[in-house]
Design a protein around this motif. Structure first.
Motif, PDB file in Angstrom:
ATOM      1  N   TYR B  79      27.663  22.542  95.488  1.00 44.14           N
ATOM      2  CA  TYR B  79      26.520  23.423  95.702  1.00 44.14           C
ATOM      3  C   TYR B  79      26.681  24.683  94.863  1.00 44.14           C
ATOM      4  O   TYR B  79      27.660  25.408  95.012  1.00 44.14           O
ATOM      5  N   ILE B  81      24.443  28.130  93.311  1.00 42.45           N
ATOM      6  CA  ILE B  81      23.175  28.859  93.457  1.00 42.45           C
ATOM      7  C   ILE B  81      23.054  29.964  92.417  1.00 42.45           C
ATOM      8  O   ILE B  81      24.039  30.358  91.805  1.00 42.45           O
ATOM      9  N   SER B  83      22.532  33.180  92.701  1.00 40.32           N
ATOM     10  CA  SER B  83      23.288  34.406  92.938  1.00 40.32           C
ATOM     11  C   SER B  83      24.789  34.134  93.025  1.00 40.32           C
ATOM     12  O   SER B  83      25.550  35.012  93.399  1.00 40.32           O
ATOM     13  N   VAL B  84      25.200  32.931  92.666  1.00 45.64           N
ATOM     14  CA  VAL B  84      26.590  32.486  92.595  1.00 45.64           C
ATOM     15  C   VAL B  84      27.302  32.539  93.950  1.00 45.64           C
ATOM     16  O   VAL B  84      27.771  31.532  94.448  1.00 45.64           O
ATOM     17  N   GLY B  85      27.367  33.771  94.527  1.00 43.78           N
ATOM     18  CA  GLY B  85      28.000  33.892  95.845  1.00 43.78           C
ATOM     19  C   GLY B  85      29.487  33.614  95.824  1.00 43.78           C
ATOM     20  O   GLY B  85      30.032  33.049  96.757  1.00 43.78           O
ATOM     21  N   LEU B  86      30.170  34.051  94.751  1.00 40.64           N
ATOM     22  CA  LEU B  86      31.631  33.969  94.773  1.00 40.64           C
ATOM     23  C   LEU B  86      32.146  34.918  95.841  1.00 40.64           C
ATOM     24  O   LEU B  86      31.536  35.953  96.099  1.00 40.64           O
ATOM     25  N   PHE B  87      33.280  34.557  96.465  1.00 39.77           N
ATOM     26  CA  PHE B  87      33.841  35.425  97.495  1.00 39.77           C
ATOM     27  C   PHE B  87      34.513  36.606  96.800  1.00 39.77           C
ATOM     28  O   PHE B  87      35.505  36.426  96.110  1.00 39.77           O
ATOM     29  N   PRO B  88      33.987  37.821  96.978  1.00 38.39           N
ATOM     30  CA  PRO B  88      34.460  38.950  96.173  1.00 38.39           C
ATOM     31  C   PRO B  88      35.912  39.322  96.448  1.00 38.39           C
ATOM     32  O   PRO B  88      36.544  39.939  95.609  1.00 38.39           O
TER      33      PRO B  88
END
Lengths: 248, 306
Positions: B79, B81, B83-88
């Motif tokens: 999956y 997306i 906005s990527v949504g990497l865990f900062p």
């Protein structure tokens, strides 16, 4: 940190000064006797300052810990799907609650809980929840939706999202809330002496009542240093935390 | 393989998706396009159960998605997306290793897989592995997002406008890369986009959605040559439909042995590039070079319409 800079660390110096006031206040007898010749004895003679500090710190630690657990817990519940409806209520409560001065909370808790350490504990606990709750709500809400969405989409369970994503990312904000709560409680605990709790406020209240200003100064110095030191420790903890978290 | 059968989604009396059915064959690349609000993202999120179906069935690899706990299903589907949504707060390495660790792979296997992915995405592990997401550019972050989606080697990859927020140049290079990854891995990919060129370039098949309904489903050439209705014709490019169709062909398929003058076009370039060069140089024939830069023949203007 190198040895050299360790000695330049204000935390070390202030800690040493604090310990000196706790155990060596009597060494300052000539100073206070010279400054306040009419006050006998010049140094507060009730419980030792170390003893007062232990009571004071115990009261703050227990009440703040309980407040932190309840505050963070309530924020977690309110940010889950099931607890969504409570969120506006809790937010309003936290905001309105903080407009009460802590001394007023103390005054209200006496008729409810009587005199002594219990009403002080209850006041500190109830008042301490508010900043923790407010910051925890803001901290968890501040986690980017995309991060949550990606986490869910990859198959993290709701519990894993909370534990591995939301709480670590909200940690600096939550810690800031706990910091406010603890510092306010250190000050408020002193007023607890007016309702019979034994704290560092005891010499202050006693000094005010019996017009012995040196006792007030002695108590105030120790409380002030205690609050400053605690705040500095939180500052360190915050820096540590930011090294690991909140890189958003 | 992904099968949608009479899929519907509504909130109250508001219908987002109505009776949507199509099948993406194993190993195919399906681009889902449509205007805003056509339900393309929703249809994607229905597949990994980020949104629950109201009606119909979805099968992934022959299995009904409702037969598995959602977390288990999602760990088997990549999956990615916009906005990527990497865990900062996690390093790049830990971000990529998310799903393998959820699946309790051994640490040695995780390490090895992360290395493979760095190689696949042509990223330098030495400089990126231990960095944090905010230290990377948008394009690099998106690349890591794709690597993370591929980490547990899922058969299926769902991508929701993964390159939407990037500049055109980075976007093009990632597109080319995704095409390469698709070829190299043989994954079944469902990509949601509103960019027609992206859909044409990447999709083996294209699903066009409008108001939650499937308007047309077919290969890019089919759709361009025989648009189902005026909406599809306008949406796919209206007056420039012919150029879009031309862009699907390659110079190498229209070669002549004759020689021609001037700077050569590459054999694997799209026909639009050849046309563009002809217009620029005011000529009706161009020399062609192969991938090694050697002369491969020529292409004539008349071949473009032939």
């Amino acid at each position: 940190m190198s040895k050299r800079s360790l000695w330049r660390d204000p935390l070390i110096w202030l800690s040493a000064l604090f310990v000196f006031f706790l155990v060596g206040m009597s060494l300052l007898r000539p100073v206070f006797a010279w400054a306040f010749p009419t006050i006998q004895p010049p140094i507060y003679g009730g419980d030792s300052f170390l003893m007062l500090w232990l009571f004071h710190a115990g009261l703050v630690i227990v009440s703040s810990l309980a407040a932190a657990i309840v505050g963070v817990g309530a924020a977690i519940v309110a940010t889950r799907k099931a607890g969504e409806e409570f969120r506006p209520l809790l937010e309003a409560l936290a905001t309105i609650g903080q407009t009460f001065p802590p001394a007023a909370v103390l005054a209200i808790s006496v008729p409810a809980f009587g005199y002594g350490a219990v009403p002080t504990f209850m006041a500190l606990f109830l008042y301490g929840i508010l900043p923790v709750l407010k910051n925890s709500l803001a901290g968890i809400a501040g986690v980017p939706e995309a991060v949550r969405d990606a986490g869910t989409g990859m198959g993290l369970t709701p519990w894993q999202i909370l534990r591995d994503i939301e709480l670590p990312l909200a940690a600096p904000t939550i810690l800031a809330g706990i910091r406010i709560s603890v510092i306010v409680n250190i000050g408020t605990a002193a007023i607890g002496s007016t309702v019979g709790a034994i704290t560092l406020g005891t010499p202050i209240i006693g000094g005010l009542v019996s017009d012995k200003i040196s006792y007030v100064i002695q108590g105030a110095i120790v409380i002030g240093l205690f609050a400053i030191l605690t705040d500095m420790l939180f500052e360190r903890l915050d820096q540590r935390l930011r090294q690991f978290a909140a890189r958003a | 393989m992904i099968e949608l059968q009479h899929v519907g989604k509504s909130y109250g009396d508001k219908t987002i998706i109505a009776d949507l059915s199509f099948t993406v064959e194993r190993g195919a690349f399906c681009a889902v396009i449509g205007p805003s609000g056509s339900g393309k993202s929703t249809s994607l999120r229905l597949i990994n159960r980020l949104i629950d179906l109201t009606s119909g069935t979805i099968r992934v690899g022959g299995e009904d998605i409702m037969s598995l706990p959602p977390e288990q299903l999602r760990r088997r589907i990549g999956y990615a997306i916009q906005s990527v949504g990497l865990f900062p707060h996690w390093t790049i390495e830990d971000n990529i290793a998310t799903v393998p660790r959820l699946l309790k792979w051994s640490e040695a296997k995780v390490k090895q897989r992360v290395e493979e992915l760095f190689a696949l995405l042509q990223l330098d592990p030495a400089t990126t592995r231990l960095k944090y997401p905010h230290q990377l550019s948008g394009g690099q972050q998106q690349r890591i997002g794709v690597a993370r989606a591929l980490a547990a080697d899922p058969d299926i990859l769902l991508m929701d406008e993964p390159f939407g927020a990037l500049d055109p140049l980075t976007r093009q290079s990632l597109r080319t890369e995704l095409a390469r990854i698709h070829k190299a891995t043989g994954k079944t990919i469902l990509l949601v986009t509103h960019d027609i060129d992206e859909a044409l370039e990447l999709g083996d098949v294209i699903a066009i959605l409008r108001d939650g309904k499937l308007v047309q489903f077919g290969t890019p050439a089919d759709i361009l040559a025989k648009p189902a209705n005026d909406f599809v014709r306008d949406f796919m490019g209206g007056a420039s439909l012919g150029l879009k169709l031309l862009s699907l062909g390659h110079v190498r398929d229209h070669l002549r042995p004759d020689a021609a003058e001037g700077i050569a076009v590459p054999a694997d370039a799209p026909l639009t590039e050849a046309l563009s060069q002809m217009v620029l140089r005011r000529t009706d024939r161009l020399p062609v070079k192969d991938t090694n830069g050697k002369p491969a023949g020529s292409i004539f203007l008349s071949d473009l319409v032939g």
